[in-house]
Design a protein around this motif. Structure first.
Motif, PDB file in Angstrom:
ATOM      1  N   HIS A 105       0.813  -1.213   0.000  1.00 48.45           N
ATOM      2  CA  HIS A 105       0.000   0.000   0.000  1.00 48.45           C
ATOM      3  C   HIS A 105       0.851   1.268   0.000  1.00 48.45           C
ATOM      4  CE1 HIS A 105       0.802   1.205   4.206  1.00 48.45           C
ATOM      5  NE2 HIS A 105       0.723  -0.084   4.515  1.00 48.45           N
ATOM      6  N   GLY A 106       0.260   2.351  -0.474  1.00 54.17           N
ATOM      7  CA  GLY A 106       0.896   3.653  -0.426  1.00 54.17           C
ATOM      8  C   GLY A 106       0.674   4.338   0.909  1.00 54.17           C
ATOM      9  N   GLY A 107       1.238   5.544   1.017  1.00 50.88           N
ATOM     10  CA  GLY A 107       1.083   6.312   2.249  1.00 50.88           C
ATOM     11  C   GLY A 107       2.374   6.929   2.740  1.00 50.88           C
ATOM     12  N   GLY A 108       3.291   7.214   1.839  1.00 50.76           N
ATOM     13  CA  GLY A 108       4.508   7.919   2.219  1.00 50.76           C
ATOM     14  C   GLY A 108       5.380   7.199   3.222  1.00 50.76           C
ATOM     15  N   TYR A 109       5.247   5.882   3.311  1.00 52.35           N
ATOM     16  CA  TYR A 109       5.990   5.052   4.269  1.00 52.35           C
ATOM     17  C   TYR A 109       5.614   5.337   5.717  1.00 52.35           C
ATOM     18  CZ  TYR A 109       9.057   3.612   0.432  1.00 52.35           C
ATOM     19  OH  TYR A 109       9.547   3.094  -0.750  1.00 52.35           O
ATOM     20  N   ILE A 110       4.556   6.118   5.946  1.00 60.54           N
ATOM     21  CA  ILE A 110       4.149   6.401   7.334  1.00 60.54           C
ATOM     22  C   ILE A 110       2.650   6.218   7.556  1.00 60.54           C
ATOM     23  CG2 ILE A 110       6.076   7.953   7.802  1.00 60.54           C
ATOM     24  CD1 ILE A 110       4.183  10.323   7.419  1.00 60.54           C
ATOM     25  N   TYR A 111       1.838   6.218   6.496  1.00 62.20           N
ATOM     26  CA  TYR A 111       0.380   6.102   6.639  1.00 62.20           C
ATOM     27  C   TYR A 111      -0.104   4.759   6.086  1.00 62.20           C
ATOM     28  CZ  TYR A 111       1.004  11.236   6.523  1.00 62.20           C
ATOM     29  OH  TYR A 111       1.432  12.519   6.732  1.00 62.20           O
ATOM     30  N   GLY A 112      -1.322   4.380   6.476  1.00 59.05           N
ATOM     31  CA  GLY A 112      -1.972   3.208   5.898  1.00 59.05           C
ATOM     32  C   GLY A 112      -1.938   1.967   6.759  1.00 59.05           C
ATOM     33  N   ARG A 113      -1.967   2.139   8.067  1.00 55.02           N
ATOM     34  CA  ARG A 113      -1.926   0.980   8.963  1.00 55.02           C
ATOM     35  C   ARG A 113      -3.210   0.168   8.903  1.00 55.02           C
ATOM     36  NH1 ARG A 113       1.537   4.576  10.551  1.00 55.02           N
ATOM     37  NH2 ARG A 113       3.335   4.086  11.889  1.00 55.02           N
ATOM     38  N   GLY A 114      -3.122  -1.052   9.431  1.00 55.77           N
ATOM     39  CA  GLY A 114      -4.289  -1.924   9.483  1.00 55.77           C
ATOM     40  C   GLY A 114      -4.619  -2.519   8.130  1.00 55.77           C
TER      41      GLY A 114
END
Length: 324
Positions: A105-114
């Motif tokens: 998943h994407g998310g700038g390597y900091i977002y998108g948990r779970g």
């Protein structure tokens, strides 16, 4: 009339209005005409508590956005070493024996948990008819590099024990595209059998943000409205940003399977995508580049061009997966 002036620092541009192009669908024009996504400003400190609070806020907003669109998939969770891998399986057909997609998943390597990754991958799962396995890879501030890469490799090895690698495709979007490319580098370097192919959608392939479109498309990208250097530094945790496992564009690509790369002319990461494509081609990789007119980072979120982009990915998947 004010004219462009150039010196060794670059071109000085007069203020100008960039029109909405007539060369895209009405839905795409309407998307470009709406206000840009406004994520919370990145923290200006290095305090883990500040970053954790910021990430939690953005993750909640992402979860609300992802919940607004659903696809007919069943999601199950698998425990794989240090992370959970979410499996998004199409309700009509789609078993791992037919092939599988390992999706980052994407998310700038900091977002998108779970289970955000499973929701992001659901459209690809339904369109391809294949299950998508989506690692909830560890991220900062608690787990900076190389935790995400370690989890990616563990997820691939786990999946390759269950599915013939000739029937596995790796895919990723944005940071997930960068992680997918870094995973291929790592798999090759440790001598593991490579997957059949990879799809890298607008990959975050250069954490130094050196590419041309970090300037030319800055303020023009409807989705990625800011550069991500503070997040890049948080993720890298003191490692050299030019390390190919962080910024795959600086790697070498001999031994890679076929790769599809996707971007748009208004994408802040267009240079990432173009430069990675050229680097792969120089090393003899069967790499194809698809760039959509006026598309910002990640697509138009519902325009006909998005359906066309998805169809191209499905066609590529069908072309590279070996028959049973």
């Amino acid at each position: 009339m004010e004219t462009q002036q150039a010196d060794l620092e670059g071109y000085r541009q007069p203020e100008r209005v960039v029109p909405l192009p007539e060369t895209i669908s009405q839905q795409a024009r309407e998307f470009l005409a709406t206000p840009s996504f406004a994520l919370e400003p990145l923290p200006e400190t290095n305090e883990p508590a500040d970053w954790a609070a910021h990430i939690a806020t953005v993750d909640q907003r992402m979860a609300e956005m992802l919940a607004a669109v659903t696809f007919p998939v069943d999601v199950t969770a698998h425990s794989v070493e240090e992370c959970v891998v979410y499996e998004a399986t199409p309700q009509k057909g789609g078993v791992a024996d037919d092939g599988a997609i390992l999706y980052f998943h994407g998310g700038g390597y900091i977002y998108g948990r779970g289970d955000a990754g499973a929701k992001m991958a659901s459209s690809l799962a339904v369109a391809s008819g294949l299950p998508c396995f989506c690692p909830d890879y560890r991220m900062p501030p608690e787990h900076p590099f190389p935790a995400a890469l370690d989890d990616a490799i563990a997820a691939y090895l786990w999946l390759a024990d269950r599915v013939d690698p000739a029937r596995i495709l790796i895919a990723g979007n944005s940071a997930g595209g960068g992680l997918a490319a870094a995973s291929l580098l790592k798999l090759r370097d440790i001598g593991v059998t490579m997957p059949a192919g990879a799809i890298l959608a607008t990959p975050e392939a250069d954490l130094t943000e050196a590419g041309d479109t970090f300037h030319t498309n800055y303020g023009l990208d409807r989705v990625l409205v800011e550069r991500l250097m503070p997040a890049n530094l948080l993720y890298a945790n003191g490692h050299d940003l030019r390390d190919p496992y962080l910024s795959p564009v600086y790697g070498t690509f001999d031994g890679f399977p076929p790769v599809m790369l996707l971007s748009g002319t208004r994408d802040l990461f267009l240079s990432n995508t173009v430069r990675l494509h050229r680097a792969m081609r120089r090393d003899g990789v069967q790499a194809s580049l698809h760039v959509w007119e006026a598309m910002p980072h990640g697509g138009f979120f519902g325009a006909p061009e998005d359906a066309e982009m998805l169809a191209e990915q499905v066609s590529f998947i069908q072309s590279v997966l070996s028959p049973r």
